[in-house]
Design an enzyme around this catalytic site. Structure first.
Site, PDB file in Angstrom:
ATOM      1  N   SER A  14       0.851  -1.193   0.000  1.00 34.64           N
ATOM      2  CA  SER A  14       0.000   0.000   0.000  1.00 34.64           C
ATOM      3  C   SER A  14       0.881   1.235   0.000  1.00 34.64           C
ATOM      4  O   SER A  14       1.924   1.273   0.652  1.00 34.64           O
ATOM      5  CB  SER A  14      -0.877  -0.005   1.253  1.00 34.64           C
ATOM      6  OG  SER A  14      -1.496   1.250   1.416  1.00 34.64           O
ATOM      7  N   LEU A  15       0.455   2.244  -0.736  1.00 36.64           N
ATOM      8  CA  LEU A  15       1.213   3.500  -0.780  1.00 36.64           C
ATOM      9  C   LEU A  15       0.868   4.410   0.390  1.00 36.64           C
ATOM     10  O   LEU A  15       1.564   5.379   0.661  1.00 36.64           O
ATOM     11  CB  LEU A  15       0.860   4.258  -2.070  1.00 36.64           C
ATOM     12  CG  LEU A  15       1.645   3.978  -3.334  1.00 36.64           C
ATOM     13  CD1 LEU A  15       1.111   4.858  -4.459  1.00 36.64           C
ATOM     14  CD2 LEU A  15       3.129   4.260  -3.127  1.00 36.64           C
ATOM     15  N   THR A  61      -8.482  -1.074   3.464  1.00 36.32           N
ATOM     16  CA  THR A  61      -8.427  -1.276   2.018  1.00 36.32           C
ATOM     17  C   THR A  61      -8.784  -2.720   1.672  1.00 36.32           C
ATOM     18  O   THR A  61      -9.168  -3.501   2.559  1.00 36.32           O
ATOM     19  CB  THR A  61      -7.061  -0.792   1.477  1.00 36.32           C
ATOM     20  OG1 THR A  61      -7.087  -0.871   0.061  1.00 36.32           O
ATOM     21  CG2 THR A  61      -5.891  -1.619   2.004  1.00 36.32           C
ATOM     22  N   LYS A  65     -13.053  -3.677   3.174  1.00 38.96           N
ATOM     23  CA  LYS A  65     -13.890  -2.465   3.262  1.00 38.96           C
ATOM     24  C   LYS A  65     -15.347  -2.751   3.655  1.00 38.96           C
ATOM     25  O   LYS A  65     -15.993  -1.913   4.272  1.00 38.96           O
ATOM     26  CB  LYS A  65     -13.862  -1.702   1.934  1.00 38.96           C
ATOM     27  CG  LYS A  65     -12.555  -0.987   1.658  1.00 38.96           C
ATOM     28  CD  LYS A  65     -12.652  -0.179   0.372  1.00 38.96           C
ATOM     29  CE  LYS A  65     -11.329   0.471   0.037  1.00 38.96           C
ATOM     30  NZ  LYS A  65     -11.420   1.335  -1.151  1.00 38.96           N
ATOM     31  N   ASP A 101     -13.441   7.625  -0.171  1.00 29.82           N
ATOM     32  CA  ASP A 101     -13.198   7.345  -1.602  1.00 29.82           C
ATOM     33  C   ASP A 101     -14.099   8.227  -2.470  1.00 29.82           C
ATOM     34  O   ASP A 101     -13.701   8.673  -3.549  1.00 29.82           O
ATOM     35  CB  ASP A 101     -13.497   5.874  -1.921  1.00 29.82           C
ATOM     36  CG  ASP A 101     -12.362   4.944  -1.502  1.00 29.82           C
ATOM     37  OD1 ASP A 101     -11.208   5.398  -1.420  1.00 29.82           O
ATOM     38  OD2 ASP A 101     -12.651   3.760  -1.253  1.00 29.82           O
ATOM     39  N   TYR A 231      -3.716   3.208 -10.487  1.00 29.69           N
ATOM     40  CA  TYR A 231      -2.664   4.231 -10.363  1.00 29.69           C
ATOM     41  C   TYR A 231      -1.249   3.681 -10.553  1.00 29.69           C
ATOM     42  O   TYR A 231      -0.296   4.443 -10.536  1.00 29.69           O
ATOM     43  CB  TYR A 231      -2.775   4.988  -9.032  1.00 29.69           C
ATOM     44  CG  TYR A 231      -2.914   4.110  -7.822  1.00 29.69           C
ATOM     45  CD1 TYR A 231      -4.175   3.769  -7.343  1.00 29.69           C
ATOM     46  CD2 TYR A 231      -1.796   3.618  -7.171  1.00 29.69           C
ATOM     47  CE1 TYR A 231      -4.318   2.941  -6.247  1.00 29.69           C
ATOM     48  CE2 TYR A 231      -1.929   2.804  -6.067  1.00 29.69           C
ATOM     49  CZ  TYR A 231      -3.197   2.466  -5.609  1.00 29.69           C
ATOM     50  OH  TYR A 231      -3.329   1.649  -4.521  1.00 29.69           O
ATOM     51  N   GLY A 252      -5.463   7.395 -11.547  1.00 33.78           N
ATOM     52  CA  GLY A 252      -6.045   7.180 -10.220  1.00 33.78           C
ATOM     53  C   GLY A 252      -5.257   7.755  -9.053  1.00 33.78           C
ATOM     54  O   GLY A 252      -5.747   7.761  -7.925  1.00 33.78           O
TER      55      GLY A 252
HETATM   56  P1  NAP Z   1     -13.338  -5.207  -6.644  1.00 36.49           P
HETATM   57  O1  NAP Z   1     -14.375  -4.875  -5.632  1.00 36.49           O
HETATM   58  O2  NAP Z   1     -12.590  -6.485  -6.551  1.00 36.49           O
HETATM   59  O3  NAP Z   1     -14.066  -5.132  -8.096  1.00 36.49           O
HETATM   60  C1  NAP Z   1     -13.329  -5.385  -9.269  1.00 36.49           C
HETATM   61  C2  NAP Z   1     -14.223  -5.201 -10.495  1.00 36.49           C
HETATM   62  O4  NAP Z   1     -13.398  -5.324 -11.644  1.00 36.49           O
HETATM   63  C3  NAP Z   1     -15.336  -6.237 -10.622  1.00 36.49           C
HETATM   64  O5  NAP Z   1     -16.442  -5.626 -11.216  1.00 36.49           O
HETATM   65  C4  NAP Z   1     -14.700  -7.272 -11.566  1.00 36.49           C
HETATM   66  O6  NAP Z   1     -15.633  -7.948 -12.375  1.00 36.49           O
HETATM   67  C5  NAP Z   1     -13.891  -6.384 -12.473  1.00 36.49           C
HETATM   68  N1  NAP Z   1     -12.741  -7.103 -13.046  1.00 36.49           N
HETATM   69  C6  NAP Z   1     -11.721  -7.707 -12.361  1.00 36.49           C
HETATM   70  N2  NAP Z   1     -10.846  -8.234 -13.227  1.00 36.49           N
HETATM   71  C7  NAP Z   1     -11.309  -7.972 -14.471  1.00 36.49           C
HETATM   72  C8  NAP Z   1     -10.834  -8.276 -15.765  1.00 36.49           C
HETATM   73  N3  NAP Z   1      -9.697  -8.941 -15.979  1.00 36.49           N
HETATM   74  N4  NAP Z   1     -11.568  -7.850 -16.835  1.00 36.49           N
HETATM   75  C9  NAP Z   1     -12.722  -7.169 -16.657  1.00 36.49           C
HETATM   76  N5  NAP Z   1     -13.233  -6.865 -15.438  1.00 36.49           N
HETATM   77  C10 NAP Z   1     -12.520  -7.253 -14.362  1.00 36.49           C
HETATM   78  O7  NAP Z   1     -12.200  -4.061  -6.700  1.00 36.49           O
HETATM   79  P2  NAP Z   1     -12.389  -2.507  -6.365  1.00 36.49           P
HETATM   80  O8  NAP Z   1     -12.165  -2.267  -4.925  1.00 36.49           O
HETATM   81  O9  NAP Z   1     -13.664  -2.052  -6.983  1.00 36.49           O
HETATM   82  O10 NAP Z   1     -11.128  -1.881  -7.135  1.00 36.49           O
HETATM   83  C11 NAP Z   1     -11.075  -1.834  -8.542  1.00 36.49           C
HETATM   84  C12 NAP Z   1      -9.832  -1.080  -8.992  1.00 36.49           C
HETATM   85  O11 NAP Z   1      -9.933   0.288  -8.605  1.00 36.49           O
HETATM   86  C13 NAP Z   1      -8.527  -1.609  -8.370  1.00 36.49           C
HETATM   87  O12 NAP Z   1      -7.520  -1.585  -9.357  1.00 36.49           O
HETATM   88  C14 NAP Z   1      -8.218  -0.600  -7.295  1.00 36.49           C
HETATM   89  O13 NAP Z   1      -6.811  -0.473  -7.033  1.00 36.49           O
HETATM   90  C15 NAP Z   1      -8.756   0.685  -7.930  1.00 36.49           C
HETATM   91  N6  NAP Z   1      -9.100   1.691  -6.920  1.00 36.49           N
HETATM   92  C16 NAP Z   1      -8.401   2.863  -6.951  1.00 36.49           C
HETATM   93  C17 NAP Z   1      -8.707   3.833  -6.019  1.00 36.49           C
HETATM   94  C18 NAP Z   1      -7.938   5.130  -6.062  1.00 36.49           C
HETATM   95  O14 NAP Z   1      -7.933   5.845  -5.054  1.00 36.49           O
HETATM   96  N7  NAP Z   1      -7.351   5.477  -7.177  1.00 36.49           N
HETATM   97  C19 NAP Z   1      -9.699   3.626  -5.056  1.00 36.49           C
HETATM   98  C20 NAP Z   1     -10.399   2.404  -5.056  1.00 36.49           C
HETATM   99  C21 NAP Z   1     -10.068   1.441  -6.011  1.00 36.49           C
HETATM  100  P3  NAP Z   1     -16.462  -9.250 -11.847  1.00 36.49           P
HETATM  101  O15 NAP Z   1     -17.643  -8.691 -11.110  1.00 36.49           O
HETATM  102  O16 NAP Z   1     -16.820  -9.930 -13.094  1.00 36.49           O
HETATM  103  O17 NAP Z   1     -15.524 -10.031 -10.972  1.00 36.49           O
END
Ligand code: NAP
Length: 290
Positions: A14-15, A61, A65, A101, A231, A252
């Protein structure tokens, strides 16, 4: 000395410790921010430890969550709507849950892209935790419509159905992850948000960059703002393709910093120095030197 930390998957880096500690030092506070690697079976003990008088709280995280919610004493209205907590504040032994978030996403759009979602059409790739926060943020900002497209269609449909009563004037739709859904919805959209981990560096680059994008590249058109929540790397294959297609892009990292800044304000009451936090994060990622 007081303590803060991030509660997350022991396998994931984690950053937050890097940029939170940079902010804490800049503010001259006597706080240590630690990485609290926690497997699911250790979550209840970890959360209980936050009630100690020398602990101000924690970030939460992936993958905790949602799971922390029943372990808390009070829940702000926003995490109730999102269904996820990313910040816990210890107030005299009582644990309060927040979600920053939503604020991080919104501030990134406003401050780094100059984009106001009011009256705009958005398309979201993904239907997990981040997508939930983004739907709430866009509905609160009175977007005209949000189309959710996800690999598992039933999950997108469930998210749209569950969020519709909370979305006010914003129309929510779910579409299957097929080529026509992307081309049709993006032909009318102002904003595309990638809420999937596709394109993340840890997945390793594939020979075909389009495979590292949830969206077919030829559906991206000029005039669109493409906001990738990933990100690492700073420029994902989706962002690269969007630039080439004449679209604007936003990564991100600003969202990550802004959610952290909002958390720090909840714990300390102080405005966080976001420039210092961003610089520390960029240095840790090797994007900036000294
Ligand atoms: P999550 O709850 O695990 O949800 C992941 C989503 O992505 C699900 O809808 C999943 O689809 C889909 N997915 C996963 N692998 C895939 C693939 N290969 N092809 C197409 N769809 C795929 O994760 P999350 O917490 O929402 O986080 C998602 C991303 O956002 C992560 O990379 C995270 O680091 C980033 N994020 C960034 C910030 C920021 O501050 N910049 C904040 C929060 C999250 P299914 O439903 O089909 O499994």
């Amino acid at each position: 000395m007081m303590y803060l930390g991030v509660i997350g998957d022991p396998r994931k880096r984690s950053l937050s410790p890097v940029f939170q500690q940079a902010a804490i030092s800049a503010l001259g506070l006597d706080i240590t921010y630690e990485r609290w690697a926690t497997p699911p079976e250790g979550l209840a003990t970890r959360v209980a430890s936050l009630r100690a008088p020398h602990v101000l709280g924690a970030n939460v995280t992936i993958p905790h969550k949602q799971a922390v919610i029943p372990m808390l004493d009070e829940l702000d209205s926003l995490p109730q709507r999102v269904g996820a907590v990313n910040t816990i504040v210890n107030r005299e032994g009582r644990l309060h849950g927040y979600n920053t978030d939503v604020e991080g996403f919104r501030r990134g759009l406003r401050d780094d892209a100059g984009f106001d979602p009011e009256g705009k059409r958005a398309v979201i790739a993904g239907a997990g935790g981040a997508a939930r926060a983004v739907v709430v943020a866009l509905a609160e900002a009175r977007a005209r419509s949000v189309v959710i497209i996800n690999r598992t269609f039933t999950r997108a449909a469930r998210l749209a159905e569950e969020m519709t009563p909370l979305a006010g004037e914003t129309e929510l739709h779910a579409l299957p992850d097929i080529y026509l859904s992307w081309t049709d919805s993006l032909s009318r959209a102002d904003l595309l948000v990638n809420c999937t981990p596709t394109g993340q560096a840890s997945a390793g680059p594939s020979a075909d960059e389009e495979e590292d994008s949830p969206v077919p590249f030829d559906a991206i058109r000029p005039g669109l703002l493409v906001y990738d929540l990933v990100y690492i790397p700073a420029e994902t294959p989706l962002m690269k393709a969007a630039k080439a297609a004449g679209a604007r892009v936003l990564g991100g990292l600003p969202m990550l910093i802004y959610q952290g800044a909002a958390s720090l304000k909840l714990w300390t009451g102080r405005e966080a120095p976001v420039d210092i936090m961003l610089k520390a994060a960029r240095e840790a990622l090797g994007l900036e030197t000294g």
